[in-house]
Write an enzyme that holds these catalytic residues in place. Structure first.
Site, PDB file in Angstrom:
ATOM      1  CG  MET A  30      46.655  30.226  44.745  1.00  0.00           C
ATOM      2  SD  MET A  30      47.584  28.700  44.941  1.00  0.00           S
ATOM      3  CE  MET A  30      47.495  28.009  43.308  1.00  0.00           C
ATOM      4  N   GLY A  31      46.658  34.531  42.409  1.00  0.00           N
ATOM      5  CA  GLY A  31      47.223  35.529  41.498  1.00  0.00           C
ATOM      6  C   GLY A  31      47.342  35.042  40.070  1.00  0.00           C
ATOM      7  CB  SER A  35      38.441  37.202  31.885  1.00  0.00           C
ATOM      8  OG  SER A  35      38.803  36.245  30.966  1.00  0.00           O
ATOM      9  N   GLY A  36      38.547  34.731  34.305  1.00  0.00           N
ATOM     10  CA  GLY A  36      37.794  33.877  35.227  1.00  0.00           C
ATOM     11  C   GLY A  36      37.830  34.449  36.645  1.00  0.00           C
ATOM     12  CG  HIS A  37      41.502  34.671  38.860  1.00  0.00           C
ATOM     13  ND1 HIS A  37      42.475  34.379  37.933  1.00  0.00           N
ATOM     14  CD2 HIS A  37      41.596  33.726  39.816  1.00  0.00           C
ATOM     15  CE1 HIS A  37      43.138  33.298  38.322  1.00  0.00           C
ATOM     16  NE2 HIS A  37      42.626  32.885  39.456  1.00  0.00           N
ATOM     17  CD  GLU A 150      29.610  26.242  39.186  1.00  0.00           C
ATOM     18  OE1 GLU A 150      29.500  25.997  37.968  1.00  0.00           O
ATOM     19  OE2 GLU A 150      28.644  26.507  39.921  1.00  0.00           O
ATOM     20  CE  LYS A 151      40.794  25.061  35.604  1.00  0.00           C
ATOM     21  NZ  LYS A 151      41.673  25.358  36.661  1.00  0.00           N
TER      22      LYS A 151
HETATM   23  O1  PAF Z   1      41.837  28.073  43.728  1.00  0.00           O
HETATM   24  C1  PAF Z   1      42.833  28.675  44.184  1.00  0.00           C
HETATM   25  O2  PAF Z   1      43.366  29.603  43.581  1.00  0.00           O
HETATM   26  C2  PAF Z   1      43.409  28.239  45.515  1.00  0.00           C
HETATM   27  O3  PAF Z   1      43.317  26.861  45.693  1.00  0.00           O
HETATM   28  C3  PAF Z   1      42.800  28.989  46.728  1.00  0.00           C
HETATM   29  C4  PAF Z   1      41.315  28.710  46.874  1.00  0.00           C
HETATM   30  C5  PAF Z   1      43.036  30.476  46.563  1.00  0.00           C
HETATM   31  C6  PAF Z   1      43.482  28.531  48.021  1.00  0.00           C
HETATM   32  O4  PAF Z   1      44.849  28.747  47.986  1.00  0.00           O
END
Ligand code: PAF
Length: 282
Positions: A30-31, A35-37, A150-151
């Protein structure tokens, strides 16, 4: 890295990568990337050669009184981070592109069992919104592999169950939680915390660790253990939404015989809802 916002352009780019013999990896987000992403992108790159990230703040998974309007939107910074992480394509659809017929009559995906209880109780409809948007993203990008943090432990269980039940030919990878030095799980919502709240927030992980250490040591008196941790959290200034020990795959309440456990919690600090978990095998 190219950024596209139509399903048609996404499909064209993925089709070209497939023609070149590439394996497709998807990282839905979701933007407001941290650093987790980026770790999810790095992991995807170990399993695929063409990495597609998505940024979509999905209205279908937010409750009426939640933070949909204020959810941080930081596209330019996110694009830079993804580019540096080696992402090949970013999909940033509008709400109209994702839900061209509106959300009222949108077909929904609901996953019984693992969606119920925990965040499913506190956020009615949340996991139906997640499962619906993730299955749409899967159909749009048709990845070979998709990576989730996994968070969001219950979310990951919901997605795994959906993929299994609907025979989706996609490998799902769970990536361990990335934490700040003081233990707080990285989250886009940490930005809502005041300095004072931020200093208190690591208490959540500390209590998960305390419960996990006791379980690992063979303690099966779940209730007194959890009650004590809940007391500690409340006295630190958090309001506990839930704090539980569950069997890690089914997410049913744990028994003394279970070996694969997750200590899982949600707590409010002011208006900010934090979630975290600790997965342990014994
Ligand atoms: O974890 C997220 O950021 C959201 O729930 C996801 C998986 C992108 C779905 O909108």
């Amino acid at each position: 890295m190219n950024t596209v916002n139509s399903v048609q352009a996404l499909r064209a780019a993925v089709a070209e990568a497939r023609r070149a013999g590439k394996r497709i990896g998807l990282v839905p987000t979701m933007g407001n990337l941290h650093s987790g992403h980026i770790q999810l992108v790095t992991r995807a790159a170990e399993h695929a050669d063409f990495i597609v990230a998505t940024i979509f703040v999905n209205p279908l998974q937010f409750g009426a009184n939640e933070d949909l309007a204020s959810y941080p939107r930081t596209l330019t910074a996110d694009q830079e981070k993804l580019q540096q992480a080696g992402c090949h394509l970013l999909f940033t659809p509008t709400v109209e592109e994702m839900y061209p017929n509106g959300m009222g009559e949108q077909t929904r995906v609901s996953v019984p069992g693992v969606s119920e209880g925990l965040c499913g109780s506190s956020r009615p409809g949340h996991f139906e919104g997640v499962a619906t948007v993730v299955s749409k993203l899967f159909n749009m990008a048709q990845p070979d592999v998709a990576v989730f943090g996994e968070k969001d432990f219950q979310q990951l269980a919901v997605i795994r169950a959906m993929v299994r039940d609907l025979n989706m030919p996609i490998q799902i990878i769970g990536e361990p939680t990335v934490r700040a030095a003081d233990g707080l799980a990285l989250s886009s919502r940490n930005g809502y915390l005041s300095d004072e709240q931020r200093a208190v927030a690591p208490a959540l992980y500390r209590e998960l660790q305390r419960v996990a250490a006791a379980l690992q040591g063979g303690d099966n008196a779940f209730e007194p253990l959890l009650n004590e941790s809940a007391r500690q959290l409340e006295s630190a200034g958090l309001r506990v939404d839930y704090l539980e020990v569950r069997e890690a795959t089914s997410l049913r309440p744990a028994t003394a015989d279970d070996r694969d456990l997750v200590v899982i919690a949600a707590a409010f600090l002011g208006k900010t809802r934090l979630i975290d978990n600790l997965h342990l095998k014994r």
